[in-house]
Design an enzyme around this catalytic site. Sequence first.
Site, PDB file in Angstrom:
ATOM      1  N   LYS A 153      38.175  58.282  33.907  1.00 32.69           N
ATOM      2  CA  LYS A 153      36.821  57.712  33.952  1.00 32.69           C
ATOM      3  C   LYS A 153      35.772  58.773  34.297  1.00 32.69           C
ATOM      4  CE  LYS A 153      35.352  56.034  37.761  1.00 32.69           C
ATOM      5  NZ  LYS A 153      34.273  55.981  38.729  1.00 32.69           N
TER       6      LYS A 153
ATOM      7  N   ARG B 193      25.844  55.264  38.717  1.00 36.58           N
ATOM      8  CA  ARG B 193      25.531  56.561  39.319  1.00 36.58           C
ATOM      9  C   ARG B 193      25.628  57.693  38.294  1.00 36.58           C
ATOM     10  NH1 ARG B 193      24.599  58.986  43.783  1.00 36.58           N
ATOM     11  NH2 ARG B 193      25.296  61.130  43.981  1.00 36.58           N
TER      12      ARG B 193
ATOM     13  N   CYS C   4      28.900  53.172  43.815  1.00 39.14           N
ATOM     14  CA  CYS C   4      29.657  52.640  44.955  1.00 39.14           C
ATOM     15  C   CYS C   4      29.012  53.079  46.266  1.00 39.14           C
ATOM     16  CB  CYS C   4      31.094  53.140  44.914  1.00 39.14           C
ATOM     17  SG  CYS C   4      32.172  52.152  43.880  1.00 39.14           S
TER      18      CYS C   4
ATOM     19  N   ARG D 234      24.435  59.689  49.096  1.00 38.64           N
ATOM     20  CA  ARG D 234      24.825  60.464  47.911  1.00 38.64           C
ATOM     21  C   ARG D 234      23.624  61.294  47.469  1.00 38.64           C
ATOM     22  NH1 ARG D 234      29.100  57.215  45.116  1.00 38.64           N
ATOM     23  NH2 ARG D 234      29.458  59.108  43.934  1.00 38.64           N
TER      24      ARG D 234
ATOM     25  N   ASP E  25      39.098  59.970  46.475  1.00 35.64           N
ATOM     26  CA  ASP E  25      39.263  58.736  45.698  1.00 35.64           C
ATOM     27  C   ASP E  25      40.655  58.120  45.859  1.00 35.64           C
ATOM     28  OD1 ASP E  25      36.697  59.100  44.846  1.00 35.64           O
ATOM     29  OD2 ASP E  25      37.221  59.826  42.844  1.00 35.64           O
TER      30      ASP E  25
ATOM     31  N   ARG F 192      35.174  48.466  37.573  1.00 36.04           N
ATOM     32  CA  ARG F 192      34.374  49.648  37.202  1.00 36.04           C
ATOM     33  C   ARG F 192      35.269  50.784  36.747  1.00 36.04           C
ATOM     34  NH1 ARG F 192      29.289  50.281  41.166  1.00 36.04           N
ATOM     35  NH2 ARG F 192      28.881  51.930  39.706  1.00 36.04           N
TER      36      ARG F 192
HETATM   37  C1  EPZ Z   1      32.247  62.343  42.017  1.00 36.39           C
HETATM   38  O1  EPZ Z   1      31.096  61.891  42.700  1.00 36.39           O
HETATM   39  C2  EPZ Z   1      32.969  61.092  41.556  1.00 36.39           C
HETATM   40  N1  EPZ Z   1      32.071  60.321  40.717  1.00 36.39           N
HETATM   41  C3  EPZ Z   1      33.413  60.270  42.747  1.00 36.39           C
HETATM   42  O2  EPZ Z   1      34.223  59.244  42.240  1.00 36.39           O
HETATM   43  C4  EPZ Z   1      34.270  61.148  43.691  1.00 36.39           C
HETATM   44  O3  EPZ Z   1      34.547  60.410  44.863  1.00 36.39           O
HETATM   45  C5  EPZ Z   1      33.516  62.423  44.055  1.00 36.39           C
HETATM   46  O4  EPZ Z   1      33.098  63.124  42.852  1.00 36.39           O
HETATM   47  C6  EPZ Z   1      34.344  63.400  44.873  1.00 36.39           C
HETATM   48  O5  EPZ Z   1      35.475  63.785  44.149  1.00 36.39           O
HETATM   49  C7  EPZ Z   1      31.928  60.628  39.429  1.00 36.39           C
HETATM   50  O6  EPZ Z   1      32.521  61.557  38.905  1.00 36.39           O
HETATM   51  C8  EPZ Z   1      31.010  59.777  38.639  1.00 36.39           C
HETATM   52  P1  EPZ Z   1      30.224  65.092  44.781  1.00 36.39           P
HETATM   53  P2  EPZ Z   1      29.905  62.895  43.028  1.00 36.39           P
HETATM   54  O7  EPZ Z   1      28.910  65.552  44.281  1.00 36.39           O
HETATM   55  O8  EPZ Z   1      29.821  63.897  41.927  1.00 36.39           O
HETATM   56  C9  EPZ Z   1      27.719  66.015  48.755  1.00 36.39           C
HETATM   57  C10 EPZ Z   1      35.211  57.092  42.194  1.00 36.39           C
HETATM   58  O9  EPZ Z   1      35.733  56.282  42.993  1.00 36.39           O
HETATM   59  N2  EPZ Z   1      26.571  66.321  47.878  1.00 36.39           N
HETATM   60  O10 EPZ Z   1      31.437  65.907  44.481  1.00 36.39           O
HETATM   61  O11 EPZ Z   1      28.724  62.094  43.355  1.00 36.39           O
HETATM   62  C11 EPZ Z   1      28.091  64.551  48.769  1.00 36.39           C
HETATM   63  O12 EPZ Z   1      27.312  63.818  49.668  1.00 36.39           O
HETATM   64  C12 EPZ Z   1      34.055  57.915  42.649  1.00 36.39           C
HETATM   65  O13 EPZ Z   1      35.571  57.236  41.019  1.00 36.39           O
HETATM   66  C13 EPZ Z   1      25.437  66.881  48.438  1.00 36.39           C
HETATM   67  O14 EPZ Z   1      25.351  67.099  49.647  1.00 36.39           O
HETATM   68  O15 EPZ Z   1      30.476  63.596  44.327  1.00 36.39           O
HETATM   69  C14 EPZ Z   1      29.556  64.605  49.166  1.00 36.39           C
HETATM   70  O16 EPZ Z   1      29.669  64.735  50.544  1.00 36.39           O
HETATM   71  C15 EPZ Z   1      33.214  57.427  43.719  1.00 36.39           C
HETATM   72  N3  EPZ Z   1      24.374  67.162  47.603  1.00 36.39           N
HETATM   73  C16 EPZ Z   1      30.042  65.908  48.524  1.00 36.39           C
HETATM   74  O17 EPZ Z   1      28.873  66.663  48.245  1.00 36.39           O
HETATM   75  C17 EPZ Z   1      24.439  66.945  46.250  1.00 36.39           C
HETATM   76  O18 EPZ Z   1      23.458  67.252  45.563  1.00 36.39           O
HETATM   77  C18 EPZ Z   1      30.832  65.752  47.247  1.00 36.39           C
HETATM   78  O19 EPZ Z   1      30.120  64.898  46.348  1.00 36.39           O
HETATM   79  C19 EPZ Z   1      25.591  66.392  45.702  1.00 36.39           C
HETATM   80  C20 EPZ Z   1      26.670  66.091  46.551  1.00 36.39           C
END
Ligand code: EPZ
Length: 430
Positions: free
Chosen positions: A22, A93, A117, A122, A305, A397
């Site tokens: 996904k 998202r 979610c 985020r 995840d 989802r």
């Molecule tokens: C992706 O989310 C996935 N979503 C999430 O999957 C997954 O949990 C996550 O990566 C971590 O592996 C999609 O791919 C659509 P991140 P993403 O940016 O990209 C911080 C599921 O269940 N951060 O890697 O939003 C953030 O707060 C889901 O399928 C910043 O600080 O995650 C977090 O602590 C839910 N500033 C960390 O980085 C930013 O600009 C990692 O988030 C961006 C992120």
Amino acid sequence: MEQYVIKGGNPLVGEVEIGGAKNAALAILAAAIMTDETVTIENLPNVRDINALLEVMEEIGARIDRVDAHTVKVNGSYVKEVPVDHDSMKKIRASYYLLGALLGKYKRAEVILPGGCNIGSRPMDLHIKGFRALGAHVEIRNGAVAAEAEHLKGNHIYLDKVSVGATINIMMAAAMAEGKTTIENAAKEPHVVDVANFLNSMGANIRGAGTDVIRIVGVKRLHKTEYSIIPDQIEAGTFMFAAAATKGDVTVKNVIPKHLEATTAKLLEVGCEVEELDDAVRVVASKPLKNTQVTTLPYPGFPTDMQPQMTVVLGTACGTSTVTESIFENRFKYVDELTRMGASVKVESSIAIITGVDHYTGARVSALDLRAGAALVIAGMAAEGVTVIDDIHYIQRGYENFEGKLRGLGAQIERVETEKEIRKFRFKVS
Ligand code: EPZ
């Protein structure tokens, strides 16, 4: 509103086929509009998030031809860089991937700040930092991120935190910027590699995806391609943990075992047998489960995840276990639901301390997000008695035909809509 109703106690046994990833598919679909030619994408999971993104893409002018449940043709030649309807974007998202795609292609993009979610704050600061480094003017205006550049110019970008979304978004914009971009401290998740491979198949020049330095040389134009999405490591891991929690024997097919190493390592630690085949893994849980310690980390660490599913497995393991969540601060909300099923879990800040109980008992619980919902389904299948799970739209989802696949492994699970159907199920299984 639909619910799952589950009669627990059956070990899951048999084979299950895993679909396309996904989180790779969401980014790849968005990237598909970066060319005016028609792109064919195969092994697309037929889940709500994907269908929601396809709707948003259609709303901004993309032509979407659903060839079959798992294949789509996308033509982005009529796409508009400013959305017509903000509301649909809010639902998903991953619509933030349209920012990188549109900015790369048209040097202009506007996307509403995303929903998704509720697992913690985020932020998008790293995405924005990357776009600015490429020369875009970015501002938050009326709840949307608006980015614009006369020319996008390659740059050296260091990500302060490992972020899947920021890495992919910056990679997409940089693929069509002038000159060279380097992304340092990039996310290494399999879906980052899959998106890079997809963009390269469209004519992009991206090297190093899967390591922490990604080098991109911008190209002027991208072209058509046919591409098949990698298997979903989280769907696969969910079934592997379901085998463990129900003391079952499940062969999870159509996977890349290398992507599942962190999950496999934890299953071995808790006392399961895991056999790796070419494109399948078999999990056998014939002995009592043992306690262990887990910390979520960016890939190749243990995935956030999979954190709720891991907690459910450890909830009936001997002794005391800990699960530390280091990615999202709000990802333990499901613990209250699990406690209703008899689990003994105490959350202190980002650590869940789990004292194994002999068994779960069926209860009425609510899926609070996608992975937490899947974890409660696992608990329900391991529990004595009947479990009813509300709000399963979260689970839908990201899991295609979850109940059908579980039934294929011997689970007693049905999707229902009314209290009458729940009563009927209880009567049938009593
Ligand atoms: C992706 O989310 C996935 N979503 C999430 O999957 C997954 O949990 C996550 O990566 C971590 O592996 C999609 O791919 C659509 P991140 P993403 O940016 O990209 C911080 C599921 O269940 N951060 O890697 O939003 C953030 O707060 C889901 O399928 C910043 O600080 O995650 C977090 O602590 C839910 N500033 C960390 O980085 C930013 O600009 C990692 O988030 C961006 C992120």
